[in-house]
Each structure stands twice: as structure tokens, then as C-alpha cells.
Design an enzyme around this catalytic site. Sequence first.
Site, mmCIF file in Angstrom:
data_model
loop_
_atom_site.group_PDB
_atom_site.id
_atom_site.type_symbol
_atom_site.label_atom_id
_atom_site.label_comp_id
_atom_site.label_asym_id
_atom_site.label_seq_id
_atom_site.Cartn_x
_atom_site.Cartn_y
_atom_site.Cartn_z
ATOM 1 N N CYS A 1 10.893 48.603 -13.471
ATOM 2 C CA CYS A 1 10.305 48.474 -14.814
ATOM 3 C C CYS A 1 10.842 49.519 -15.781
ATOM 4 C CB CYS A 1 8.800 48.557 -14.704
ATOM 5 S SG CYS A 1 8.177 47.284 -13.631
ATOM 6 N N GLU A 2 12.116 49.456 -16.052
ATOM 7 C CA GLU A 2 12.745 50.337 -17.040
ATOM 8 C C GLU A 2 13.950 49.613 -17.603
ATOM 9 O OE1 GLU A 2 13.214 54.353 -16.921
ATOM 10 O OE2 GLU A 2 11.950 54.734 -15.178
ATOM 11 N N ARG B 1 23.419 55.775 -10.232
ATOM 12 C CA ARG B 1 24.565 56.283 -10.997
ATOM 13 C C ARG B 1 24.751 55.613 -12.366
ATOM 14 N NH1 ARG B 1 29.249 56.335 -9.728
ATOM 15 N NH2 ARG B 1 29.683 58.486 -10.243
ATOM 16 N N GLU C 1 36.261 70.970 0.121
ATOM 17 C CA GLU C 1 34.915 70.391 0.270
ATOM 18 C C GLU C 1 34.843 69.010 -0.370
ATOM 19 O OE1 GLU C 1 32.588 73.239 -1.868
ATOM 20 O OE2 GLU C 1 33.008 74.861 -0.475
ATOM 21 N N PRO C 2 35.659 68.071 0.073
ATOM 22 C CA PRO C 2 35.606 66.756 -0.571
ATOM 23 C C PRO C 2 34.380 65.967 -0.133
ATOM 24 C CG PRO C 2 37.112 66.698 1.280
ATOM 25 C CD PRO C 2 36.616 68.123 1.187
ATOM 26 N N GLY D 1 35.771 67.667 -5.466
ATOM 27 C CA GLY D 1 35.914 67.200 -6.843
ATOM 28 C C GLY D 1 36.954 66.145 -7.099
ATOM 29 N N TYR E 1 24.362 58.376 -15.222
ATOM 30 C CA TYR E 1 25.610 58.870 -15.833
ATOM 31 C C TYR E 1 26.299 57.824 -16.698
ATOM 32 C CZ TYR E 1 25.112 61.740 -11.576
ATOM 33 O OH TYR E 1 24.646 62.516 -10.564
ATOM 34 N N ARG F 1 33.103 62.693 -2.425
ATOM 35 C CA ARG F 1 33.382 61.354 -2.959
ATOM 36 C C ARG F 1 34.701 60.772 -2.445
ATOM 37 N NH1 ARG F 1 31.401 60.066 -8.289
ATOM 38 N NH2 ARG F 1 31.312 62.317 -8.569
ATOM 39 N N TYR G 1 27.182 59.268 -3.271
ATOM 40 C CA TYR G 1 26.093 59.461 -4.227
ATOM 41 C C TYR G 1 25.357 58.149 -4.516
ATOM 42 C CZ TYR G 1 28.825 63.706 -4.578
ATOM 43 O OH TYR G 1 29.516 64.847 -4.261
HETATM 44 N N1 LLP Z 1 31.313 71.366 -3.274
HETATM 45 C C1 LLP Z 1 30.298 71.687 -4.114
HETATM 46 C C2 LLP Z 1 29.887 73.082 -4.225
HETATM 47 C C3 LLP Z 1 29.674 70.679 -4.882
HETATM 48 O O1 LLP Z 1 28.707 71.003 -5.732
HETATM 49 C C4 LLP Z 1 30.096 69.334 -4.756
HETATM 50 C C5 LLP Z 1 29.460 68.251 -5.528
HETATM 51 C C6 LLP Z 1 31.132 69.039 -3.839
HETATM 52 C C7 LLP Z 1 31.714 70.082 -3.129
HETATM 53 C C8 LLP Z 1 31.637 67.646 -3.617
HETATM 54 O O2 LLP Z 1 32.196 67.117 -4.767
HETATM 55 P P1 LLP Z 1 33.006 65.730 -4.701
HETATM 56 O O3 LLP Z 1 34.223 65.957 -3.847
HETATM 57 O O4 LLP Z 1 32.120 64.709 -4.112
HETATM 58 O O5 LLP Z 1 33.347 65.445 -6.108
HETATM 59 N N2 LLP Z 1 25.915 62.724 -8.178
HETATM 60 C C9 LLP Z 1 27.173 62.823 -8.895
HETATM 61 C C10 LLP Z 1 28.110 63.820 -8.259
HETATM 62 C C11 LLP Z 1 27.505 65.206 -8.082
HETATM 63 C C12 LLP Z 1 28.450 66.188 -7.417
HETATM 64 C C13 LLP Z 1 27.744 67.444 -7.048
HETATM 65 N N3 LLP Z 1 28.523 68.433 -6.368
HETATM 66 C C14 LLP Z 1 27.774 61.433 -9.018
HETATM 67 O O6 LLP Z 1 27.154 60.467 -8.571
HETATM 68 O O7 LLP Z 1 28.854 61.277 -9.577
#
Ligand code: LLP
Length: 445
Positions: A371-372, A325, A286-287, A238, A329, A289, A400
Amino acid sequence: MHAFHYRDDRLFCEEVDVAVTAEKFGTPLYLYSAGTILDHYGRLDEALAGLDHLICYAIKANSNRAILRLLRDAGAGFDIVSGGELFRALNAGADPAKCTFAGVGKSREEIEYALEQGVYSFNIESEAELDYISEIASAKNHRAPIALRVNPDVEAGTHQYISTGKSENKFGIALERAAKVYERASKMPAITVRGVQMHIGSQITEAAPFVSAIEKIAPLVSELKGKYAIKFFSIGGGLGIAYESSIASGSGDWWTSQRSHPLTIRDYVDAILPPLTRFGLRILLEPGRLLVGNAGILLTRVRYIKETTQKKFAIIDAGMNDLIRPALYGSYHEIVPVEGRGDSPNRPEPSRSRFKNTIKREKIDIVGPVCESGDFFAQDREMPELRAGDLLAVMSAGAYGFVMASNYNSRPLPAEALVRGDKVALIRERQTLPQIMSGERDPHF
Ligand code: LLP
């Protein structure tokens, strides 16, 4: 921090001229910097040095095998959310004992596959799932190691689509209910209670939500350690990244307000370390991004310039099918020219820098060919005057990006390339039109 920089008005990725990669592999092209990914992984790992920890890279952010290999070689484990991601991880040489399996809707096939391979933990998202895994493990004469994903009901301060730690979200088991579910799990013969997990959302730019979630869960963690001798506490991923550096200016939306203040790895670790150290447990992170987001760009070429009475558009060869994205979003991505005007071969003007304000700047919509009307990368974005043929880099597209790409409008998936030092390699071929149609069959009714 990333390894994209200008040299004499030309964008470089590490030691490689980005325009050369476009010539070599075509556009649209995802281009990644191995050095940046390893640097981010190394910084996080180092900041956590005093703690028994395992970084499980969230494969969903970018699942290209070359990137998984890079991170496996650096020592990472993996956070997977499907049988497909487990297959990828194993294909990249991952140790299943360093893989955790998350996700709210695991299927029988996926559970059986993960049991056979011996994943470190199933992160359980509901009581129904616990029962299902227990039943499958019994039938196979296996024991399934589990952690409950606990929903601490905290506000992560992020986009509503990627906030996951509130009680109204579909994720996890309510904190108040968790102790009871653990008690039940501990009595199931085919279940081993191994840990506890949380993940409150993505693109979080302050430490406070992480700390308050950890503190809310802390009494449960201590209780579980005493009762069931759990081994690990996973605090999820996150951590947010910067979506803007200094060249482009934005449009005032949600992502814009968040983008310039990323939480640094140091600040994040300094904030979470004290509450985590006292547990004496192995800490999993669990990084996704954080490791790959700033390490990738989407390289694209301007096809046409179009002017209407209201607006000017640059129509590029990448579309929302390649990077969804902004459309999904409303997210901000900085977009920069790859070649300074003076260095571009088709430029009649004398050599002038785009960055010395000698080139006219104007507001323009940067849109794709799909086409959007939602197929845009930027609206009313101030850019140096663009021309057909210009190469652009959509920045911070390493997370992502490709993984959310689709064949919408029957557009082939883009190619991917990886830079390491002065070398660049294709790590995914551009999809061909026959490949798009390869699984389709005539019905023969
Ligand atoms: N662990 C779990 C259980 C998750 O659901 C996620 C992301 C992560 C770790 C990794 O999160 P991060 O460190 O990448 O923030 N598609 C969206 C982001 C969706 C994230 C889903 N879960 C975007 O493009 O911003």
C-alpha cells in the site's frame, strides 16, 4: 555475465527451466545460479593471480548460508559488518582468520564476539571506536588487530546513498588525520596495527575513482609499512555490474545511464594492479554485488492487469518489501517474461515468439501489492503484452535483494532457491504467517 538464457522462448537458469522452479517453490522466489557466482569469483581470483591477495566477500550483498558455503569452498574470506554476519559466516564454516569486521557502529557485544572468535582485522571507522575496542580488548586480555578505514575524499561517481569515500560521508577517518591516529593506535597495548582499508562506494562503473583513491592513500600505505610493518591493504568493494542486457528498454534515470557500461573484471584489475603491486603487501578486496548481483533473479507472477484512464498496471505478487532497490534508489532492473507466449499453457494464440516482434508491445507500470505508490518495479516500461498469470523475472536481483527484504504489510519473506547445473534446491523456506508473529507478546500490564 550470467547463466540466465532463453531456450525456445523459455527462461533457463543454467540447465533448469525457471518456470518449473516457480511451480515447485511458489512465487515470489529468489533464484540464484551457483555457476555464475563461482564463475565471477574465479575470474576475479584468476585476474589477481600474480598478487598476494584475499577476496573477502561482502556478506551484506547476499547472506544466505548456501551462498556463503559456496564461496567459502572456493577459498573466499568474508567482509562482515555485524555480529549477525559473523555468526552467519561461522555457521557456514568460515575461518574467522579470513574475516574482516567493518561498520561505523560496532557494539560492545559485537566487538567481544569478534575478539573471541579471532577475526583477521577490525576496520576502524572513528577514533572513538578505536578507544572503545582498545578498552574492551584490554579488559578481556586480548589484542585486537586493526586497520583504519581511511576516507580518501574521492568522487566515486555513484548514487549519493551508496557513495562512501567523500569527506561529507559518515565513513572512515580523514586521510590527513590517519597518520596521527595510527601513531596513537601503535602505542595502545591491546591493539595490533595490522593494515589499512578503504571503500569508496558501490556500483562504481569506472576504474578511475579506484585508482585515484589508491594513489591518494599510497604515501600513507608506504609510511605505515615502514613504521608499523602493516601486513595488508584492503581496497574495499564497489565494482559495478550491468543492470541491462538487451531485451528491455529503460526510463532514462540515473541507473539507466550507468547500467549498460559495467567495468569488466579485467579492466578493473588492469587498472588497479600497477599501483598495488609496488606495496609488497597482501591486498584484500571486498566485492559483494560483483559476485552475486547478476547471479540472481526475483521470480514473480502477474496477479492482475489494471487499466486507468492514464495508465496500465501489471500488479505482481512481489512487492517493495521483497526488493526495495527501485523504491529506495530509483534503481533499474530489467524485467523479462519467463515463458514465451506460445509455450504458456493458458494461451489461446498459436505459438509465437515474444522476441520476433509478433507480440504486441506496450508501456506498462509493473507494481507490487504493497500500500504505497512507491511500490513499483518499473514505470512506463515497454513490455510484451502481459496477462494475469504470466511469470516474470526481475533480473540482477542477487545482490541487495533478499537481504533488504522486510515484513512490511505483514508479508512473509520470500523463499530462495539455488541452481547448480541441472539441479535446483530450496535454500530458504518461505516464511509462514505464524513465524512473522512469533516474537510478539501480550504486555500483561
Ligand atoms: N565493503 C564495505 C565496507 C561496504 O560498505 C560495502 C557495501 C562493500 C564492501 C560491498 O560493496 P559492493 O562490492 O557490493 O559494491 N544497498 C545498496 C548497496 C549498499 C552497499 C553498501 N556497502 C544497493 O542496493 O545498491
